[in-house]
Design a protein around this motif. Structure first.
Motif, short mmCIF file in Angstrom:
data_model
loop_
_atom_site.label_atom_id
_atom_site.label_comp_id
_atom_site.label_asym_id
_atom_site.label_seq_id
_atom_site.Cartn_x
_atom_site.Cartn_y
_atom_site.Cartn_z
N VAL A 285 43.12 46.64 35.87
CA VAL A 285 43.38 47.02 37.15
C VAL A 285 44.46 46.18 37.65
CG1 VAL A 285 42.52 46.63 39.31
CG2 VAL A 285 41.04 47.86 37.88
N ASN B 151 37.98 46.31 32.57
CA ASN B 151 38.70 47.05 33.74
C ASN B 151 39.28 45.90 34.53
OD1 ASN B 151 37.51 49.50 33.20
ND2 ASN B 151 35.86 49.37 34.55
N VAL B 152 38.82 44.94 34.44
CA VAL B 152 39.56 43.98 35.50
C VAL B 152 40.98 43.62 35.10
CG1 VAL B 152 39.36 41.34 36.33
CG2 VAL B 152 37.33 42.78 36.03
N SER C 77 33.96 46.44 39.33
CA SER C 77 33.83 46.40 37.92
C SER C 77 33.34 44.93 37.65
CB SER C 77 34.89 46.62 37.25
OG SER C 77 35.42 48.08 37.36
N GLY D 296 38.29 47.20 40.64
CA GLY D 296 38.53 45.88 39.84
C GLY D 296 37.19 44.98 40.20
#
Length: 477
Positions: free
Chosen positions: A192, A188-189, A103, A100
């Motif tokens: 995650v 993605n954050v 990303s 994360g």
């Protein structure tokens, strides 16, 4: 035909076996398996926008793809060993958190070289996370539950590779809050964060009953072997094939031979090599890995080449280029759901049938490119993409199950690491070889003929996959 899978739970150093992996836990580890594969492919349709925004050369853009893939491939086996040693849940959580953060660094990169560095770190984070998925499944499931979990893992792997490219096109075109290409990483954050929350609640901790220390010489020699092969193949064409690329390729067989010699010596001496050569005495693992190589090379090479051809040749935008492969993804998913029942009835004979279907689908897409160019898009590719998706769904999930079916539970981490390293290195090799072939042919042959020629080369690879599949064990033991 009745399918049986035997295993025993891995003990964590106490008399208690680890708890079974529940439905939420399985969903969580499969989410962790999807993230790295999505991110390998999500940048394919975003590369033209990244290049324009960051004024990046073609060689640097190739590093955005290769830096992630090479770091990922180099460290996967080490990630599996560390999970065996320190706890798979712990490594899964740490790797996901790092994924994360890296990303976020990719999404905020101020220039091209910062993006390359963040992608390398992202690949390393993925290598810490992914091996724990397979090892956790192996250690916490048995019988039909393991068969179902491994089938879902295979389906997730294949679907993620296609969905990544589709999602990349949608996100770039959506330009959420003006983020443009950066959204393919920033997405993605939040995923995650959800994954970390679920993993802390639902994924049990396991480790090897006899944890093995890190094999430092083996780690360095494996890294040298992968780097000396993949880096020059990836960067050579864009860099004009300078001397260092040829020296690196010449060094590859020596690095690989040294790695094998060191690992064999350690194995015979009773020590704990990074990749025990004795592991390859397992016929199902050896033959399954041999089949994964041409399958993955062809898969990733096709995805890269079709993304470039549709955008730069056929003039499609990122959304249209991504959605052109939607039929492949949908059919892959549907056939993956039927896979376990087909395997239970017909065994691994479904794999050569899948290879034949994939070959027919690829031939149909090749014919569409030849006849319809440059008007090539969703409609023209739909029949071939749908048939190819069905064929791939009958191969990948089954082969991944075959590879690990007889690996001892105490070596679940290293077995999973070897498998995903083979897959990831082959994915990177596919972009390097088929991608390089395609881009090298374009100036002399034109986009259409270069695409058709590259697809025909991949078709030969599909034929090889079909022949190799005939040597798989008939049943999954």
């Amino acid at each position: 035909m009745t399918e049986t899978i035997t295993s025993r739970p891995v003990r964590t150093g106490t008399a208690e076996a680890p708890p079974a992996l529940g439905g939420l836990g399985l969903f969580t580890v499969l989410l962790g398996a999807a993230l790295p594969l999505v991110d390998f492919f999500i940048v394919n349709v975003a590369l033209p926008t990244i290049g324009a925004d960051l004024s990046a050369s073609e060689a640097v853009l190739e590093l955005v793809v290769a830096g992630y893939g090479v770091a990922y491939a180099v460290l996967l086996v080490l990630g599996g060993r560390l999970g065996d040693l320190f706890g798979r849940r712990r490594l899964f959580l740490g790797g996901m958190a790092a994924f994360g953060l890296t990303s976020l660094a990719c999404g905020l990169a101020p220039d091209a070289w910062s993006l390359v560095a963040a992608r390398v770190a992202q690949g390393a984070s993925a290598a810490a996370m992914l091996p724990q998925v397979l090892a956790t499944i192996q250690a916490t499931t048995t019988g039909h539950r393991r068969a179902r979990a491994m089938s879902l893992y295979g389906a997730t792997a294949g679907l993620s590779m296609v969905a990544g490219q589709i999602l990349g096109g949608v996100l770039v075109a959506a330009d959420i809050a003006g983020t443009g290409w950066r959204s393919v990483f920033l997405v993605n954050v939040p995923v995650v964060l959800v994954g970390l929350f679920l993993a802390a609640r639902a994924v049990p901790e396991t480790r090897s009953a006899r944890p093995e220390p890190v094999d430092v010489p083996g780690t360095f020699l494996l890294a040298a072997s992968i780097l000396t092969l993949l880096v020059p193949l990836t960067e050579g064409r864009a860099a004009g094939w300078p001397l260092w690329t040829w020296l690196s390729l010449a060094a590859f067989p020596f690095a690989a031979a040294a790695f094998y010699a060191v690992e064999r010596r350690a194995d015979r001496a009773g020590r704990t090599p990074l990749v025990p050569p004795s592991l390859f005495a397992i016929v199902s693992l050896r033959r399954g890995l041999l089949l994964i190589v041409p399958f993955s090379i062809g898969f990733s090479g096709f995805m890269f080449v079709i993304a470039v051809a549709l955008q730069q040749g056929a003039g499609l935008g990122p959304v249209a280029a991504g959605l052109a492969l939607a039929p492949l993804a949908v059919v892959f998913f549907l056939f993956s759901l039927a896979g376990p029942r087909l395997v239970a009835r017909y065994g691994t004979r479904v794999v050569p049938v899948g290879a034949a279907l994939q070959g027919v689908g690829l031939a149909l897409m090749t014919l569409a490119a030849w006849r319809s160019w440059p008007d090539l898009g969703l409609v023209e590719l739909l029949p071939g993409a749908a048939v190819a998706g069905a064929g791939q769904a009958l191969q990948l999930p089954v082969v991944l199950r075959v590879v690990l079916s007889e690996v001892p539970a105490v070596r679940a981490g290293v077995g999973g690491g070897v498998m995903v390293t083979t897959q990831q290195a082959s994915l990177a090799l596919g972009v390097a070889t088929l991608g390089t072939l395609f881009l090298s042919l374009v100036p002399g042959m034109g986009m259409r003929d270069a695409l058709v020629t590259t697809l025909l080369v991949q078709l030969a690879g599909v034929a090889l996959t079909g022949l190799l599949s005939l040597r798989l064990p008939r049943t999954i033991a």
